[in-house]
Design a protein around this motif. Structure first.
Motif, PDB file in Angstrom:
ATOM      1  N   ASN A  10      -0.706 -71.110  18.986  1.00 29.78           N
ATOM      2  CA  ASN A  10       0.471 -71.723  18.358  1.00 29.78           C
ATOM      3  C   ASN A  10       0.196 -72.286  16.973  1.00 29.78           C
ATOM      4  OD1 ASN A  10       2.201 -71.160  20.479  1.00 29.78           O
ATOM      5  ND2 ASN A  10       1.771 -73.076  21.548  1.00 29.78           N
ATOM      6  N   ASP A  11      -1.032 -72.724  16.723  1.00 27.37           N
ATOM      7  CA  ASP A  11      -1.337 -73.349  15.436  1.00 27.37           C
ATOM      8  C   ASP A  11      -1.855 -72.361  14.399  1.00 27.37           C
ATOM      9  OD1 ASP A  11      -0.577 -75.936  16.090  1.00 27.37           O
ATOM     10  OD2 ASP A  11      -2.479 -76.356  17.068  1.00 27.37           O
ATOM     11  N   CYS A  12      -1.960 -71.094  14.756  1.00 28.08           N
ATOM     12  CA  CYS A  12      -2.427 -70.084  13.804  1.00 28.08           C
ATOM     13  C   CYS A  12      -1.220 -69.463  13.119  1.00 28.08           C
ATOM     14  CB  CYS A  12      -3.241 -69.019  14.533  1.00 28.08           C
ATOM     15  SG  CYS A  12      -3.930 -67.767  13.449  1.00 28.08           S
ATOM     16  N   ASN A  13      -1.143 -69.596  11.773  1.00 32.07           N
ATOM     17  CA  ASN A  13       0.039 -69.063  11.077  1.00 32.07           C
ATOM     18  C   ASN A  13      -0.251 -68.541   9.671  1.00 32.07           C
ATOM     19  OD1 ASN A  13      -0.146 -71.430   9.444  1.00 32.07           O
ATOM     20  ND2 ASN A  13       1.068 -72.544  10.957  1.00 32.07           N
ATOM     21  N   PHE A  14      -1.456 -68.752   9.147  1.00 30.85           N
ATOM     22  CA  PHE A  14      -1.833 -68.301   7.810  1.00 30.85           C
ATOM     23  C   PHE A  14      -0.882 -68.828   6.732  1.00 30.85           C
ATOM     24  CE2 PHE A  14      -4.080 -65.376  10.490  1.00 30.85           C
ATOM     25  CZ  PHE A  14      -5.241 -65.073   9.805  1.00 30.85           C
ATOM     26  N   ALA A  30       0.920 -55.596   8.939  1.00 29.71           N
ATOM     27  CA  ALA A  30      -0.305 -55.479   9.727  1.00 29.71           C
ATOM     28  C   ALA A  30      -1.517 -55.351   8.822  1.00 29.71           C
ATOM     29  CB  ALA A  30      -0.209 -54.274  10.665  1.00 29.71           C
ATOM     30  N   ALA A  31      -1.387 -54.536   7.755  1.00 26.88           N
ATOM     31  CA  ALA A  31      -2.502 -54.356   6.828  1.00 26.88           C
ATOM     32  C   ALA A  31      -2.814 -55.663   6.099  1.00 26.88           C
ATOM     33  CB  ALA A  31      -2.163 -53.263   5.825  1.00 26.88           C
ATOM     34  N   ARG A  32      -1.775 -56.414   5.726  1.00 20.12           N
ATOM     35  CA  ARG A  32      -1.993 -57.686   5.021  1.00 20.12           C
ATOM     36  C   ARG A  32      -2.696 -58.690   5.933  1.00 20.12           C
ATOM     37  NH1 ARG A  32       2.964 -58.519   3.907  1.00 20.12           N
ATOM     38  NH2 ARG A  32       2.925 -57.142   2.100  1.00 20.12           N
ATOM     39  N   LEU A  33      -2.245 -58.763   7.182  1.00 20.04           N
ATOM     40  CA  LEU A  33      -2.877 -59.689   8.124  1.00 20.04           C
ATOM     41  C   LEU A  33      -4.325 -59.270   8.395  1.00 20.04           C
ATOM     42  CD1 LEU A  33      -2.808 -62.038  10.121  1.00 20.04           C
ATOM     43  CD2 LEU A  33      -1.829 -60.481  11.825  1.00 20.04           C
ATOM     44  N   SER A  46     -11.147 -61.252   5.406  1.00 18.65           N
ATOM     45  CA  SER A  46     -11.599 -62.134   4.335  1.00 18.65           C
ATOM     46  C   SER A  46     -12.025 -63.504   4.873  1.00 18.65           C
ATOM     47  CB  SER A  46     -10.484 -62.299   3.301  1.00 18.65           C
ATOM     48  OG  SER A  46     -10.827 -63.249   2.327  1.00 18.65           O
ATOM     49  N   ILE A  47     -11.234 -64.037   5.785  1.00 17.32           N
ATOM     50  CA  ILE A  47     -11.493 -65.384   6.303  1.00 17.32           C
ATOM     51  C   ILE A  47     -12.756 -65.430   7.146  1.00 17.32           C
ATOM     52  CG2 ILE A  47     -10.616 -67.121   7.922  1.00 17.32           C
ATOM     53  CD1 ILE A  47      -7.808 -66.421   6.889  1.00 17.32           C
ATOM     54  N   THR A  48     -12.968 -64.381   7.931  1.00 21.57           N
ATOM     55  CA  THR A  48     -14.071 -64.407   8.899  1.00 21.57           C
ATOM     56  C   THR A  48     -15.327 -63.694   8.427  1.00 21.57           C
ATOM     57  OG1 THR A  48     -13.209 -62.411   9.977  1.00 21.57           O
ATOM     58  CG2 THR A  48     -12.443 -64.542  10.832  1.00 21.57           C
ATOM     59  N   ALA A  49     -15.303 -63.152   7.212  1.00 16.11           N
ATOM     60  CA  ALA A  49     -16.466 -62.384   6.730  1.00 16.11           C
ATOM     61  C   ALA A  49     -17.733 -63.227   6.762  1.00 16.11           C
ATOM     62  CB  ALA A  49     -16.192 -61.856   5.326  1.00 16.11           C
ATOM     63  N   HIS A  50     -17.632 -64.480   6.315  1.00 19.33           N
ATOM     64  CA  HIS A  50     -18.830 -65.322   6.267  1.00 19.33           C
ATOM     65  C   HIS A  50     -19.254 -65.776   7.669  1.00 19.33           C
ATOM     66  CE1 HIS A  50     -15.354 -68.009   6.063  1.00 19.33           C
ATOM     67  NE2 HIS A  50     -16.105 -68.908   6.657  1.00 19.33           N
ATOM     68  N   ALA A  65     -12.470 -71.798   7.261  1.00 21.31           N
ATOM     69  CA  ALA A  65     -11.746 -70.775   8.024  1.00 21.31           C
ATOM     70  C   ALA A  65     -10.552 -71.375   8.750  1.00 21.31           C
ATOM     71  CB  ALA A  65     -12.689 -70.109   9.018  1.00 21.31           C
ATOM     72  N   LEU A  66     -10.740 -72.573   9.305  1.00 21.32           N
ATOM     73  CA  LEU A  66      -9.655 -73.246  10.025  1.00 21.32           C
ATOM     74  C   LEU A  66      -8.515 -73.595   9.082  1.00 21.32           C
ATOM     75  CD1 LEU A  66      -9.387 -73.973  13.014  1.00 21.32           C
ATOM     76  CD2 LEU A  66     -10.174 -76.276  12.458  1.00 21.32           C
ATOM     77  N   ASP A  67      -8.844 -74.055   7.887  1.00 14.65           N
ATOM     78  CA  ASP A  67      -7.810 -74.381   6.898  1.00 14.65           C
ATOM     79  C   ASP A  67      -7.004 -73.147   6.511  1.00 14.65           C
ATOM     80  OD1 ASP A  67      -8.524 -77.017   6.876  1.00 14.65           O
ATOM     81  OD2 ASP A  67      -9.833 -76.856   5.136  1.00 14.65           O
ATOM     82  N   ALA A  68      -7.666 -72.001   6.441  1.00 13.45           N
ATOM     83  CA  ALA A  68      -6.956 -70.773   6.076  1.00 13.45           C
ATOM     84  C   ALA A  68      -6.099 -70.267   7.239  1.00 13.45           C
ATOM     85  CB  ALA A  68      -7.954 -69.696   5.663  1.00 13.45           C
TER      86      ALA A  68
END
Length: 996
Positions: A421-425, A488-491, A497-501, A520-523
């Motif tokens: 529920n809290d994931c929204n980018f 889908a491609a944008r997400l 990008s967010i999880t690469a590191h 990552a959480l902030d993004a």
């Protein structure tokens, strides 16, 4: 001067009796001393808060300065620090930092001893290393709590040690020698050791008469040595008193002498014994103990003197009946019914009674179920355990993020995160969910499992191009709009990008990991202006991890994540309830001394209350005796005392389930003992078991009018019924015509799972693909190379799936074994064969009740014999149909293929004369490659004609409007799974046993 010792009977409201005594000047005669100079020490925070409220209540709520009320229990070190002298004592390391320091030393030991198997486990299995550190921390804290000198640990192990024993000693040395030295560098000590030091400093201060004003220690049983020292100093102080909870002053001397650690009075007897105080020297505060306590004394009678039951209870029938007044025993069918009955009783109490009610249980599963059950009446209950931080807000999102890393970015872990529920980018919830669904469908469902996000964007583009040219692609895929593909491609790009590191598994400090996770959480969920209490607590925990990072070893994230999750899991959120809230769920420690009108003692099963004793992985019982450590049975005595105290409330309900998790459950030993005592007194135990609440609860869930669901019999219009069938679908029509209705008429196509399902269907596809390519290429290679060619073609077919453990470990070896057998079998089959064709399609059209029908097939292989006749071969990677199944029409695939061939349906074949049809098993099982030939004892043409005639008759029946499509009317196996079981609501009509 003697000891000033008192006891408050278990039937009494402990804190109210204590409050009244304090207001009357207890324990001193000089009532001129201001109440604010009193000090009262209680076991925990909850009892301290409760005493404050009761003092105000008993004083008439007039303005007054209360005594200094402080907790003395293990969980209240912070408050102790405020009230006890410092005297240069080192600070205690935080429990989380202590755990991380042990993990650091453990990692160093493993790196220094790489040859040891235990060291390998530590270095390569993060969960095992963390579990090991946790168990060592528990051992250290137990040593510190019980004042055991850790240097003596080596003395309890044999000197002639095996290698693994030596490793254990080396590990114990890590925590007994290296850990204190590591803490000393920063002027720190263990939290339990510091608590003991602080308590002993206070004991010294009281013993030296430096304490000003009356001092009372109430409700403690003195299970820890340091606490006993403090209680002794208070009991000997001229203005002090120790008030014991529920000391059994009526228990006969023989039973008192026979008490063992499992007995509820063991801790109190140990306390008095160490002080050389007889029970007769303990005065009663408040009323004398009553019949309930007497009954509990008989119930808990030590085994050594249990033979006196018959004599002591034979004439006590009336006394037992009186003790059982307002006591109800509830035996529920299962855990859920137990929770529902408890919730119903709590609701009754709110509606019909005064005072407070509490569920007292160590079973968190039961507590959670009761909370949920109460919501049917919109009733909220104060749960002392609160809600785990990891179950709320952004902390739960962070746990899912770490789970995704641990699971190597599997599809299921990715979408568990994205659907939170809290994931929204940073976009609206609706738009985000639209993108998530599109990404799930386009990038993951029906594709080989791909751990990691590398190539995700490219995979989406390739899937888009494939779907555009594939008429058999899933309808949902074909229905994706350009905007949905782009979303889908944008997400996907954002997620990469967010999880690469995070995917970078290089070793880093805990602070670095926390910072990266924070970004990552902030993004994933940009924070708003307002921060909830849960999110603020999350920030505090992360900051604590960052500050204490030096204590933690430098590890990759997939190993360090255990430390982060554990730190989060230790924190709980407790909703704020008013002091007058009438309902509560209490753990055993929280329930001590708390005054309630109705006490529900729930979850009374053996293994839960009491828990099974566990000596731990490090020390066996003789070793514990050698170190003078308490045996684990002591905890049974502690929880037995909690049971006795709970049983002595005014209204009591004891509950337990007959079954747990589908298996029989044993009632608690105390329930069984209570029943035995009741029966020995001449009272029927069944008369105490209350069935009215379970019956009432069941009636609440019974519908007023219930009509069992019958097996569906759908009769769509004839015009909507399919007229084009494959030979494989005919078997569905014969066995499960509802499947044909759902797929052919409703056009419902099951959505594929995450990754290509590793099931029998996929295995069959891979084997068929390999055999097809092999047969096609066979004429170009020498006969001696046929096996190598088959293995090569199999390798090409299996290669995309070799990353899946089941494929690499089981499927491929079985294919290799099958290939060696198959080449020899095939050489025999081809001895009179002129040509073989594979994957050849055929069809015939025919009239059924005035409607044209089409039957289609794709033959695995057709051999054209040298005499011009045909042999149809079907490869079976699974079970092969029997000849009887083929002839009876339940497995009509090959006979219908023969019918198509006889009618010239395979148009590229010059001959229409079918000599044989056969199944060849290619599963690679221990039975090897087997051939099931219809021509061995049957006329193939006649069987084909009979199968075709049966098909026409079947299709004629379905051209009649009254013929229904029925699920599972001729199942091969009763436990077969259909794609449409949920649609037909199979479990409902099957459980009702409704007929066709």
């Amino acid at each position: 001067m003697g000891f000033s010792l008192y006891s408050i009977a278990a039937e009494e409201t402990f804190l109210r009796v204590l409050a009244r005594a304090v207001l009357n000047g207890f324990p001193v005669a000089d009532t001129g001393i201001a109440l604010s100079r009193w000090t009262v020490l209680l076991p925990n925070r909850r009892s301290a808060r409760a005493l404050q409220s009761i003092l105000l209540e008993e004083s008439g709520a007039r303005a007054m300065l209360l005594p200094r009320i402080r907790p003395i229990g293990d969980l209240d070190e912070e408050l102790l620090d405020d009230s006890l002298p410092q005297n240069g004592v080192f600070d205690g390391i935080a429990k989380t930092d202590q755990l991380h320091a042990i993990l650091l030393l453990l990692t160093r030991w493993a790196e220094a001893n790489p040859a040891a198997q235990l060291a390998q486990d530590v270095l390569h299995a993060g969960s095992q290393a963390f579990a090991l550190a946790l168990s060592l921390q528990q051992l250290v804290n137990q040593f510190e709590t019980e004042d055991v000198e850790v240097e003596t640990l080596k003395d309890v192990y044999d000197l002639d040690l095996a290698g693994h024993r030596q490793n254990i000693l080396d590990l114990l040395k890590v925590v007994t020698a290296e850990l204190p030295a590591l803490l000393a560098k920063d002027n720190l000590i263990g939290p339990a050791a510091r608590r003991n030091l602080m308590i002993r400093l206070e004991a010294t201060r009281v013993a030296e008469r430096k304490h000003k004003g009356p001092i009372i220690a109430a409700g403690s049983t003195g299970t820890n040595p340091a606490t006993r020292d403090l209680l002794k100093a208070i009991a000997l102080d001229p203005m002090g008193a120790v008030v014991l909870p529920g000391l059994d002053l009526a228990l006969d001397a023989a039973a008192w002498s026979a008490i063992t650690p499992e007995h509820p009075q063991f801790a109190l007897r140990t306390l008095l014994s160490q002080w050389s105080v007889d029970r007769s020297a303990v005065a009663e505060l408040g009323a004398a103990q009553g019949r309930r306590m007497w009954l509990m004394g008989q119930t808990m009678r030590p085994a050594e003197v249990a033979d006196q039951w018959s004599s002591s209870l034979a004439s006590a029938t009336d006394q037992v009946r009186q003790a059982l007044h307002d006591v109800a025993l509830i035996e529920a069918r299962d855990r859920q019914e137990e929770a529902d009955v408890i919730a119903l009783r709590l609701r009754q109490h709110v509606a019909t009674a005064e005072g407070k009610a509490a569920l007292i249980t160590p079973d968190r599963d039961l507590a959670i179920r009761v909370k949920a059950s109460l919501k049917r009446w919109n009733i909220e209950i104060d749960d002392s355990a609160g809600e785990r931080l990891t179950h709320t807000g952004h902390a739960a999102l962070l746990v899912l993020l770490l789970s995704m890393v641990e699971d190597s970015f599997s599809a299921s872990s990715i979408f568990s995160l994205l659907y939170h529920n809290d994931c929204n980018f940073g976009i609206s919830r609706g738009e985000h969910l639209e993108r998530v669904r599109s990404l799930e469908l386009a990038g993951f469902r029906g594709l080989p499992e791909a751990h990691g996000l590398d190539g995700l964007v490219g995979r989406l583009q390739a899937r888009r191009e494939t779907v555009a040219s594939d008429p058999y692609a899933h309808p949902l895929l074909r229905g994706l709009t350009d905007e949905q593909w782009s979303g889908a491609a944008r997400l996907g790009a954002q997620l990469v990008s967010i999880t690469a590191h995070l995917a970078d598994q290089g070793p880093r400090s805990l602070a670095e990991h926390v910072d990266r996770l924070g970004h990552a959480l902030d993004a994933l969920s940009p924070a708003g202006e307002l921060i909830s209490p849960a999110d603020q607590l999350l920030l505090d925990v992360l900051e604590g991890l960052r500050v204490g990072s030096a204590w933690h070893p430098v590890l990759p994230l997939d190993r360090a994540q255990h430390s982060i999750v554990q730190a989060l899991a230790r924190e709980t959120l407790r909703p704020v309830f008013n002091d007058d809230h009438r309902l509560a769920i209490l753990g055993l420690a929280e329930a001590r001394l708390i005054d309630v009108e109705l006490a529900i003692l729930g979850g009374l099963t053996e293994g839960s209350w009491p828990e099974r004793p566990d000596a731990g992985p490090w020390l066996n019982r003789p070793m514990r005796d050698g170190l003078k450590l308490q045996q684990p049975e002591r905890e049974i005595g502690v929880t037995a005392h909690d049971f006795v105290q709970g049983f002595c409330h005014p209204f009591v309900m004891l509950t337990w389930p007959r079954r747990l998790g589908g298996a029989p459950a044993a009632p608690s030993r105390w329930v069984l003992r209570l029943k035995a005592v009741i029966e020995a007194a001449g009272v029927d135990p069944k008369s105490v078991v209350d069935m009215s609440l379970p019956v009432l609860m069941r009636r609440l869930d019974e519908p007023l009018d219930f009509v069992p669901l019958r097996r569906p019999r759908v009769t769509p219009p004839v015009a909507a019924r399919p007229t084009r069938f494959s030979v494989t679908r005919i078997e569905k029509l014969v066995r499960d015509s509802y499947w044909v209705y759902a797929r052919g008429i409703l056009k419902l196509v099951p959505l594929e799972g995450f990754g290509e399902d590793v099931d029998a269907a996929l295995r069959g596809q891979l084997i068929h693909a390999a055999l097809h390519d092999w047969t096609t290429s066979l004429p170009q290679v020498p006969e001696s190379e046929s096996l190598n060619l088959l293995l090569a073609k199999g390798g090409e077919a299996f290669q995309p799936y070799m990353g899946l453990p089941e494929v690499a470990t089981f499927w491929w070896p079985r294919f290799q074994r099958m290939a060696m057998q198959f080449v020899e079998t095939d050489r025999m089959l081809r001895s009179a064969t002129a040509q073989s064709v594979t994957e050849i399609g055929g069809s015939i059209a025919f009239d059924v009740a005035g409607a044209e029908h089409v039957l289609i097939a794709r033959a695995d292989r057709i051999d054209i014999e040298q005499d011009g006749t045909l042999r149809l071969v079907d490869y079976k990677s699974g079970a092969v149909p029997s000849i009887n199944q083929i002839k009876s029409g339940f497995a009509p695939q090959l006979t219908l293929e023969a019918a198509i061939a006889l009618r010239g349906g395979f148009r590229n074949l010059a001959s229409h004369d079918v000599k044989d049809v056969m199944y060849v098993s290619v599963g690679g099982t221990a039975k090897g490659v087997e051939i099931t030939s219809l021509a061995a004892k049957n006329d193939v043409a006649a069987e084909a004609a009979r199968a075709f005639a049966g098909l026409v008759a079947l299709l004629e029946a379905f051209q009649h409007p009254a013929t229904a499509y029925i699920p599972r009317h001729n199942p091969k196996f009763e436990d077969d799974v259909s794609d449409y079981d949920l649609l037909s609501r199979k479990l409902e009509w099957q459980l009702e046993g409704t007929a066709l």
